[in-house]
Write an enzyme that holds these catalytic residues in place. Structure first.
Site, PDB file in Angstrom:
ATOM      1  N   GLU A 191      -0.859  -9.266  -1.350  1.00 41.01           N
ATOM      2  CA  GLU A 191      -2.310  -9.478  -1.260  1.00 41.01           C
ATOM      3  C   GLU A 191      -2.945  -9.370  -2.648  1.00 41.01           C
ATOM      4  O   GLU A 191      -3.891 -10.096  -2.964  1.00 41.01           O
ATOM      5  CB  GLU A 191      -2.926  -8.462  -0.296  1.00 41.01           C
ATOM      6  CG  GLU A 191      -2.522  -8.743   1.153  1.00 41.01           C
ATOM      7  CD  GLU A 191      -3.011  -7.674   2.113  1.00 41.01           C
ATOM      8  OE1 GLU A 191      -2.593  -6.506   1.954  1.00 41.01           O
ATOM      9  OE2 GLU A 191      -3.815  -7.997   2.994  1.00 41.01           O
ATOM     10  N   ALA A 193       0.863  -1.179   0.000  1.00 38.08           N
ATOM     11  CA  ALA A 193       0.000   0.000   0.000  1.00 38.08           C
ATOM     12  C   ALA A 193       0.897   1.225   0.000  1.00 38.08           C
ATOM     13  O   ALA A 193       2.080   1.138   0.328  1.00 38.08           O
ATOM     14  CB  ALA A 193      -0.873  -0.014   1.246  1.00 38.08           C
ATOM     15  N   GLU A 220       3.835  -5.923   6.998  1.00 39.59           N
ATOM     16  CA  GLU A 220       3.021  -4.924   7.706  1.00 39.59           C
ATOM     17  C   GLU A 220       3.320  -4.865   9.189  1.00 39.59           C
ATOM     18  O   GLU A 220       3.280  -3.804   9.804  1.00 39.59           O
ATOM     19  CB  GLU A 220       1.520  -5.220   7.504  1.00 39.59           C
ATOM     20  CG  GLU A 220       0.974  -4.793   6.157  1.00 39.59           C
ATOM     21  CD  GLU A 220       1.118  -5.859   5.088  1.00 39.59           C
ATOM     22  OE1 GLU A 220       1.958  -6.783   5.251  1.00 39.59           O
ATOM     23  OE2 GLU A 220       0.410  -5.779   4.071  1.00 39.59           O
TER      24      GLU A 220
HETATM   25  N1  3HC Z   1       4.589   3.450   0.289  1.00 41.47           N
HETATM   26  C1  3HC Z   1       5.100   4.675   0.010  1.00 41.47           C
HETATM   27  N2  3HC Z   1       6.391   4.907  -0.239  1.00 41.47           N
HETATM   28  C2  3HC Z   1       7.213   3.856  -0.199  1.00 41.47           C
HETATM   29  C3  3HC Z   1       6.768   2.551   0.094  1.00 41.47           C
HETATM   30  C4  3HC Z   1       5.382   2.363   0.329  1.00 41.47           C
HETATM   31  N3  3HC Z   1       4.865   1.150   0.591  1.00 41.47           N
HETATM   32  N4  3HC Z   1       7.817   1.710   0.055  1.00 41.47           N
HETATM   33  C5  3HC Z   1       8.898   2.456  -0.252  1.00 41.47           C
HETATM   34  N5  3HC Z   1       8.534   3.747  -0.396  1.00 41.47           N
HETATM   35  C6  3HC Z   1       9.410   4.877  -0.766  1.00 41.47           C
HETATM   36  C7  3HC Z   1      10.474   5.141   0.274  1.00 41.47           C
HETATM   37  O1  3HC Z   1       9.989   6.012   1.279  1.00 41.47           O
HETATM   38  C8  3HC Z   1      11.580   5.755  -0.542  1.00 41.47           C
HETATM   39  O2  3HC Z   1      11.243   7.105  -0.755  1.00 41.47           O
HETATM   40  P1  3HC Z   1      12.390   8.222  -0.863  1.00 41.47           P
HETATM   41  O3  3HC Z   1      13.236   7.819  -2.022  1.00 41.47           O
HETATM   42  O4  3HC Z   1      11.618   9.470  -1.074  1.00 41.47           O
HETATM   43  O5  3HC Z   1      13.107   8.183   0.453  1.00 41.47           O
HETATM   44  C9  3HC Z   1      11.463   5.038  -1.897  1.00 41.47           C
HETATM   45  O6  3HC Z   1      10.126   4.493  -1.934  1.00 41.47           O
HETATM   46  C10 3HC Z   1      12.453   3.908  -2.094  1.00 41.47           C
HETATM   47  O7  3HC Z   1      12.380   3.064  -0.934  1.00 41.47           O
HETATM   48  P2  3HC Z   1      13.701   2.426  -0.273  1.00 41.47           P
HETATM   49  O8  3HC Z   1      14.726   3.483  -0.099  1.00 41.47           O
HETATM   50  O9  3HC Z   1      13.252   1.676   0.914  1.00 41.47           O
HETATM   51  O10 3HC Z   1      14.149   1.455  -1.461  1.00 41.47           O
HETATM   52  P3  3HC Z   1      14.791   0.015  -1.397  1.00 41.47           P
HETATM   53  O11 3HC Z   1      15.003  -0.355  -2.811  1.00 41.47           O
HETATM   54  O12 3HC Z   1      15.910  -0.015  -0.437  1.00 41.47           O
HETATM   55  O13 3HC Z   1      13.660  -0.960  -0.787  1.00 41.47           O
HETATM   56  C11 3HC Z   1      11.470  -1.900  -0.533  1.00 41.47           C
HETATM   57  C12 3HC Z   1      12.485  -1.200  -1.479  1.00 41.47           C
HETATM   58  C13 3HC Z   1      11.991  -3.292  -0.148  1.00 41.47           C
HETATM   59  C14 3HC Z   1      10.186  -2.036  -1.284  1.00 41.47           C
HETATM   60  C15 3HC Z   1      11.314  -1.052   0.741  1.00 41.47           C
HETATM   61  O14 3HC Z   1      11.041   0.278   0.366  1.00 41.47           O
HETATM   62  C16 3HC Z   1      10.193  -1.485   1.648  1.00 41.47           C
HETATM   63  O15 3HC Z   1      10.380  -2.389   2.442  1.00 41.47           O
HETATM   64  N6  3HC Z   1       9.020  -0.819   1.560  1.00 41.47           N
HETATM   65  C17 3HC Z   1       7.920  -1.039   2.450  1.00 41.47           C
HETATM   66  C18 3HC Z   1       7.180  -2.282   2.084  1.00 41.47           C
HETATM   67  C19 3HC Z   1       5.978  -2.447   2.989  1.00 41.47           C
HETATM   68  O16 3HC Z   1       6.070  -2.274   4.186  1.00 41.47           O
HETATM   69  N7  3HC Z   1       4.841  -2.790   2.402  1.00 41.47           N
HETATM   70  C20 3HC Z   1       3.651  -2.939   3.146  1.00 41.47           C
HETATM   71  C21 3HC Z   1       2.940  -1.642   3.190  1.00 41.47           C
HETATM   72  S1  3HC Z   1       1.524  -1.664   4.243  1.00 41.47           S
HETATM   73  C22 3HC Z   1       0.355  -2.444   3.344  1.00 41.47           C
HETATM   74  O17 3HC Z   1       0.603  -2.890   2.267  1.00 41.47           O
HETATM   75  C23 3HC Z   1      -1.002  -2.499   3.979  1.00 41.47           C
HETATM   76  C24 3HC Z   1      -1.897  -3.422   3.233  1.00 41.47           C
HETATM   77  O18 3HC Z   1      -1.904  -4.660   3.881  1.00 41.47           O
HETATM   78  C25 3HC Z   1      -3.304  -2.919   3.191  1.00 41.47           C
END
Ligand code: 3HC
Length: 677
Positions: free
Chosen positions: A109, A67, A129
């Protein structure tokens, strides 16, 4: 679709296969316009009679990584995610998710409502998450147990750790592995082959596996999950999947998700997600500042810090020359590094040949002259300004032009150290935290004259060796240790007024810290920074040190310790406190746990406010990152500055005034505005 909707989802056709492509850099997060694009394009593909199967894949570096976290807490926009997923799952034509990069959270998902999944071998699949204080809120907790079974679903959701594609295939989460470079074509071929089989909605599959594993997971992770809500909520949802019909399970998951989403723990954990990434950014420095090349590192001092620092680089294949003054100290230091690596190898973290490789790029030396070819030199000798200046003066003559000269000092003035050289632009602080090969925090101390590219290089090398690097300005103790000082001072005063070490420590541990101020002193050594004159007893600490109560290493400090280092309250320490209390004429009184919080944690916020207004930290969130990664502040409280907002800055100021503290002007400002940092 309105005119201002970005086009982040498109469709192509390959014969009877429609390929829907998400393109929302950098990580293809499910922003509102992606959800809109999915709804529109799936609608079109399903309405097109010539389409017999659908592939969903992503452009760029990764499949959907979740998300869009930046939308959380904002008014909803675009179609509801669950509704979009529901309609994909209900599609009358087989849908195949084609996965590369990371299919995470809402991304996995989405893949789970597709009827089949194909992935490249390098892909990773997971539901992280829980690391944001949440749970998969779009059916993940209900669909995963139907695909991978209860045990894997419970483990994946509660730990948040992703699975490599091969493991996902073994568990049935991935149906087929594609060629690493031929995902697009392989997915189309796979979809075509599935036309005859038709759709396979996950919601219609049976949950399988033993629900007993949930209690086992709780028992196994009790320590790690202490204080956290989200792992338990994740497990409650997986458990619900084993006994509730799908739609009821989904409703249960929704309810749990909303509770977490609007709770303070997830707000704190989401704050830290962005804070950690923000910390890497250096104010006033262009993103494209050219970095210096760091191919070889020198470390001065083979003690605990020097050895730990060296290990970070060796593990990344960067050669290190380590310098000591005496042969026996050098041998001992190198021996400790080898012993640590051997112990890790015994636990399976490294292969024996990896240990040999790492030790093979370590060059022990007794001469600073051997650092002449190093690109980065880190001094890690004991904290004495004259000694450090002497070393930096020598380095100035030895180091090659452009080499970065760093001190691992934990509180000394980096600007003064730089005056020992004719190249203050190359000098900065790199403050590692003990044990330096384990702790994630690195304070990079920016001197008055530190060159921007030297600073940017130190930050980048920090990231390369797996640290979370934070820029700090020059001041006594930088960010972390400067804030520790008022906390330790107040903790000592509390003893005099009637608290015991055990009470103060208990309050901190219950708050979520790994240990309290006195446990920390005993671990670090009560004698650290002691003047070493047993006849000069001016504080409780002096009295302990004079009696040889130096902490865990002497089995006596603020606590008594048995042979296994189990602590117990010390009658002797109680006596010493009593003597000091009598001498100071302080009357013993009952100290409440709330007072311990107000007098040890609130002053940290006050100090943080001073640090901020003096510009010694770039932003409040950097201070939070320091405390989370350097001192074990509970991530679910988001760091001291974020926590101040939760607690109420007005409440903090009122309490600090009551206890007679001088209030930092910035904190006062925040309190008047009733805002956080
Ligand atoms: N939403 C918004 N922005 C995000 C994001 C997300 N889910 N994931 C990454 N970003 C942004 C980061 O803030 C960063 O922004 P910036 O360049 O402005 O600082 C940019 O994308 C690049 O991210 P990383 O520096 O972390 O890049 P990496 O290549 O090192 O890692 C990744 C990529 C493995 C995808 C890592 O970003 C990550 O773990 N992201 C989070 C994944 C996550 O937690 N997903 C679950 C979200 S909650 C959800 O899905 C709820 C659902 O169940 C309803």
């Amino acid at each position: 679709m309105s005119e201002d909707t970005p086009i982040s989802v498109t469709m192509e056709k390959d014969g009877e296969v429609a390929v829907i492509i998400v393109n929302n850099p950098p990580v293809n997060a499910l922003s509102w316009h992606v959800r809109q694009g999915l709804e529109d394009n799936f609608g079109a593909a399903l309405a097109d009679d010539s389409v017999k199967a659908i592939v969903l894949r992503c452009a760029g570096a990764t499949f959907i990584a979740g998300a869009d976290i930046s939308e959380f807490g904002k008014p909803p926009r675009g179609p509801d995610f669950n509704a979009v997923l529901g309609s994909i799952e209900a599609a009358s034509k087989p849908v195949v998710a084609a996965i590369h990069g990371t299919a995470l959270g809402g991304g996995l998902e989405t893949a789970l409502v597709c009827h089949y999944r194909i992935a490249v071998p390098s892909a990773k699949l997971g539901v992280p998450e829980v690391k944001l204080g949440l749970l998969p809120g779009a059916g993940g907790t209900q669909r995963l147990p139907r695909v991978v079974g209860v045990e894997a679903a419970a483990t994946m959701t509660s730990t948040g750790d992703p699975l490599p594609a091969a493991k996902a295939k073994e568990l049935g989460l991935v149906d087929e592995l594609a060629g690493e470079d031929s995902l697009a074509a392989d997915a189309i071929a796979f979809a075509r082959a599935k036309i005859a089989d038709g759709p396979r909605p996950t919601r219609e599959r049976e949950v399988f596996g033993d629900v007993g594993v949930i209690e086992q997971l709780k028992a196994r992770n009790a320590k790690r999950w202490r204080g956290f809500e989200a792992p338990y909520a994740n497990l409650a949802c997986v458990e619900a999947a084993t006994r509730l019909p799908f739609d009821e399970g989904l409703a249960f998951e929704r309810e749990q998700f909303m509770k977490l989403m609007f709770g303070s723990q997830s707000a704190a954990q989401r704050h830290i997600f962005f804070a950690e990434r923000q910390a890497a950014k250096i104010d006033g420095l262009p993103k494209d500042t050219a970095l210096r090349d760091v191919k070889k590192v020198g470390v001065i001092g083979a003690g605990t810090m020097g050895g730990g620092i060296s290990m970070n680089f060796l593990q990344k294949g960067i050669p290190v020359t380590i310098v000591e003054m005496a042969e026996d100290a050098l041998d001992r230091g190198v021996g400790v590094i080898r012993k640590n690596y051997d112990a890790s190898a015994a636990k399976g973290r490294f292969k024996p040949e990896q240990v040999d490789q790492m030790m093979g790029i370590l060059t022990p030396s007794l001469s600073l002259d051997d650092l002449a070819d190093c690109d980065l030199i880190i001094e890690a000798v004991y904290e004495n300004m004259d000694v450090k200046k002497d070393i930096f003066g020598k380095l100035d003559k030895i180091a090659k032009p452009g080499a970065i000269l760093a001190s691992n000092t934990s509180y000394l003035d980096v600007d003064e150290i730089a005056t020992a050289t004719n190249r203050p632009g190359d000098v900065l602080g790199m403050h590692f935290f003990s044990p330096a090969n384990v702790m994630k925090l690195l304070e990079v101390v920016r001197g008055e004259k530190t060159a921007p590219d030297a600073l940017a290089t130190a930050m980048a090398i920090g990231k390369k060796i797996g640290k979370v690097a934070v820029v700090a300005g020059v001041c006594d103790g930088f960010i972390g240790n400067r804030m520790l000082k008022p906390r330790q001072m107040e903790a000592m005063k509390l003893l005099l007024e009637g608290a015991t070490p055990a009470q103060v420590d208990k309050v901190h541990v219950e708050f979520g810290m790994p240990m309290g101020p006195f446990q920390m002193s005993d671990l670090a050594g009560v004698d650290i920074g002691w003047h070493r004159d047993p006849n000069r007893i001016e504080s409780i600490r002096d009295a302990l040190a004079a009696e040889g109560r130096w902490g865990q290493k002497k089995q006596a400090g603020f606590y008594d310790y048995d042979d296994k280092r189990n602590p117990s309250e010390s009658p002797r320490v109680a006596e010493i406190i009593e003597e000091f209390r009598a001498k100071a004429g302080v009357e013993k009184r009952e100290i409440t746990d709330q007072e311990v919080i107000e007098r040890t944690l609130y002053p940290m916020v006050n100090e943080g406010a001073l640090i901020l207004s003096e510009g010694k930290a770039q932003r409040a969130s950097d201070i939070d990152v320091v405390w989370i990664y350097g001192y074990g502040w509970p991530v679910y409280r988001g760091g001291p500055m974020f926590w101040a907002g939760l607690e109420g800055t007005d409440k903090i100021v009122a309490a600090l005034e009551k206890h007679g503290f001088e209030i930092a002007p910035l904190l006062k400002e925040k309190a008047e505005a009733k805002s956080g940092f």
